[in-house]
Design a protein around this motif. Sequence first.
Motif, PDB file in Angstrom:
ATOM      1  N   GLU A  12       0.853  -1.192   0.000  1.00 11.25           N
ATOM      2  CA  GLU A  12       0.000   0.000   0.000  1.00 11.25           C
ATOM      3  C   GLU A  12       0.887   1.238   0.000  1.00 11.25           C
ATOM      4  O   GLU A  12       1.779   1.376   0.829  1.00 11.25           O
ATOM      5  CB  GLU A  12      -0.920   0.017   1.229  1.00 11.25           C
ATOM      6  CG  GLU A  12      -2.045  -0.984   1.162  1.00 11.25           C
ATOM      7  CD  GLU A  12      -3.058  -0.783   2.277  1.00 11.25           C
ATOM      8  OE1 GLU A  12      -2.794   0.040   3.179  1.00 11.25           O
ATOM      9  OE2 GLU A  12      -4.105  -1.455   2.247  1.00 11.25           O
ATOM     10  N   ALA A  20      -3.130   3.568  -1.343  1.00 15.21           N
ATOM     11  CA  ALA A  20      -3.458   2.954  -2.630  1.00 15.21           C
ATOM     12  C   ALA A  20      -2.761   1.609  -2.706  1.00 15.21           C
ATOM     13  O   ALA A  20      -1.542   1.525  -2.546  1.00 15.21           O
ATOM     14  CB  ALA A  20      -3.019   3.854  -3.777  1.00 15.21           C
ATOM     15  N   ALA A  22      -1.035  -1.040  -4.444  1.00 18.21           N
ATOM     16  CA  ALA A  22      -0.352  -1.263  -5.720  1.00 18.21           C
ATOM     17  C   ALA A  22      -0.153  -2.747  -6.008  1.00 18.21           C
ATOM     18  O   ALA A  22      -0.057  -3.158  -7.164  1.00 18.21           O
ATOM     19  CB  ALA A  22       1.001  -0.552  -5.717  1.00 18.21           C
ATOM     20  N   ARG A  24      -1.752  -6.602  -4.551  1.00 15.29           N
ATOM     21  CA  ARG A  24      -2.830  -7.124  -3.696  1.00 15.29           C
ATOM     22  C   ARG A  24      -2.857  -8.650  -3.725  1.00 15.29           C
ATOM     23  O   ARG A  24      -3.286  -9.255  -4.700  1.00 15.29           O
ATOM     24  CB  ARG A  24      -4.181  -6.582  -4.157  1.00 15.29           C
ATOM     25  CG  ARG A  24      -4.254  -5.049  -4.163  1.00 15.29           C
ATOM     26  CD  ARG A  24      -5.656  -4.569  -4.485  1.00 15.29           C
ATOM     27  NE  ARG A  24      -6.067  -4.969  -5.810  1.00 15.29           N
ATOM     28  CZ  ARG A  24      -7.327  -5.220  -6.155  1.00 15.29           C
ATOM     29  NH1 ARG A  24      -8.285  -5.171  -5.258  1.00 15.29           N
ATOM     30  NH2 ARG A  24      -7.627  -5.546  -7.404  1.00 15.29           N
ATOM     31  N   ALA A 228      -3.651  -4.562 -12.243  1.00 14.97           N
ATOM     32  CA  ALA A 228      -4.122  -3.790 -11.085  1.00 14.97           C
ATOM     33  C   ALA A 228      -3.691  -4.415  -9.760  1.00 14.97           C
ATOM     34  O   ALA A 228      -4.462  -4.473  -8.802  1.00 14.97           O
ATOM     35  CB  ALA A 228      -5.639  -3.649 -11.131  1.00 14.97           C
ATOM     36  N   GLY A 229      -2.446  -4.913  -9.731  1.00 15.20           N
ATOM     37  CA  GLY A 229      -1.878  -5.423  -8.484  1.00 15.20           C
ATOM     38  C   GLY A 229      -2.154  -6.874  -8.174  1.00 15.20           C
ATOM     39  O   GLY A 229      -1.659  -7.384  -7.171  1.00 15.20           O
ATOM     40  N   LEU A 276      -6.245   3.075  -8.617  1.00 13.98           N
ATOM     41  CA  LEU A 276      -6.015   2.202  -7.466  1.00 13.98           C
ATOM     42  C   LEU A 276      -6.822   2.616  -6.245  1.00 13.98           C
ATOM     43  O   LEU A 276      -7.021   1.822  -5.324  1.00 13.98           O
ATOM     44  CB  LEU A 276      -4.524   2.182  -7.114  1.00 13.98           C
ATOM     45  CG  LEU A 276      -3.593   1.570  -8.167  1.00 13.98           C
ATOM     46  CD1 LEU A 276      -2.152   1.611  -7.680  1.00 13.98           C
ATOM     47  CD2 LEU A 276      -4.001   0.144  -8.494  1.00 13.98           C
ATOM     48  N   LEU A 279     -10.732   0.808  -6.573  1.00 17.32           N
ATOM     49  CA  LEU A 279     -10.940  -0.628  -6.773  1.00 17.32           C
ATOM     50  C   LEU A 279     -12.007  -1.128  -5.808  1.00 17.32           C
ATOM     51  O   LEU A 279     -11.950  -0.875  -4.619  1.00 17.32           O
ATOM     52  CB  LEU A 279      -9.627  -1.387  -6.539  1.00 17.32           C
ATOM     53  CG  LEU A 279      -8.491  -1.079  -7.518  1.00 17.32           C
ATOM     54  CD1 LEU A 279      -7.219  -1.768  -7.064  1.00 17.32           C
ATOM     55  CD2 LEU A 279      -8.863  -1.520  -8.925  1.00 17.32           C
TER      56      LEU A 279
END
Length: 322
Positions: A12, A20, A22, A24, A228-229, A276, A279
């Motif tokens: 994060e 955010a 980045a 996950r 998206a991570g 981000l 989401l």
Amino acid sequence: MALLEVENLRVELATSRGPAAAVRGLDFSLERGETLGIVGESGCGKSMTALALMGLLPDGARLSGRIAFQGRDLIGLPEAELCKLRGNRISMIFQEPMTSLNPLQRIGEQIAEPMLLHEGLTRAAAHARVLALLDRVGLPDPRQRIDAYPHQLSGGQRQRVMIAMALACNPDILVADEPTTALDVTIQGQILDLIDELVAERGMALILISHDLGVIAESVRRVLVMYAGIAAEHGPVHDVFATMAHPYARGLFAAMPRLGRPHGLLPTIPGIVPDLHELGDGCPFAPRCPLADQQCREQMPPALPISPGHKAACWHAGEAAL
């Protein structure tokens, strides 16, 4: 025990709009001598994953999960302990050597520094090893170039210096983050061939980060597709390229230029990469996915098995593969 085990990795970043995420929930492992490619669009979390492995995240970033190197968890390790591993057992080739190398220091001194710090070599012994490394990575006239400054070298030569620096202490893991950025095609091929030779020669594990699917296809055995991570798809490179079980992976492959393809615009993935900060609970690719339904928008899909060692985080993975 795997050489490197990454479990539920989350990064994060602190921003003016709040945290955010980045990266996950990333999971992967790496055996000694194994090669892994990480691909995806800019901003998908590739480089942030590499920086997390190296303990080089930006100030204010929060890291959670598990990064185990030879069974030892690196998350929460004191900086002094990380320094003993960084550049020694785990090394990194950064994207842009001109901004990564110290412009005020001669290249020979920069390559010798990890040898002096981690191995306690004398300056004479380090100098001899630096010359051998520069010769091995193909830098012309190493005896003359060893006293050069970075600005006196070409882009390809600077990248060879970065590789020599990363190899200075014979690391167990080499992380190469877009190692051929801004190089012409001929030099790019030489650098990739060199990395491939050195990994095989020294028995290192390799993590190669790239947006170029062709480079990944030729350079690694396993590939992790990030979006998206998250890990959208992960498996042996031949299985992933043949199946493309995640719609995002299929979109990436469709957008690749190919010889013999009729002239015209390349297929594109509609929409844009999500912010981000915005989401939701569902699949981050759902707003751009032709197969998305209500479940996709509300529930994050788990990594579903496609074949042995091959998984895709998609509720419609079978349909995408078809």
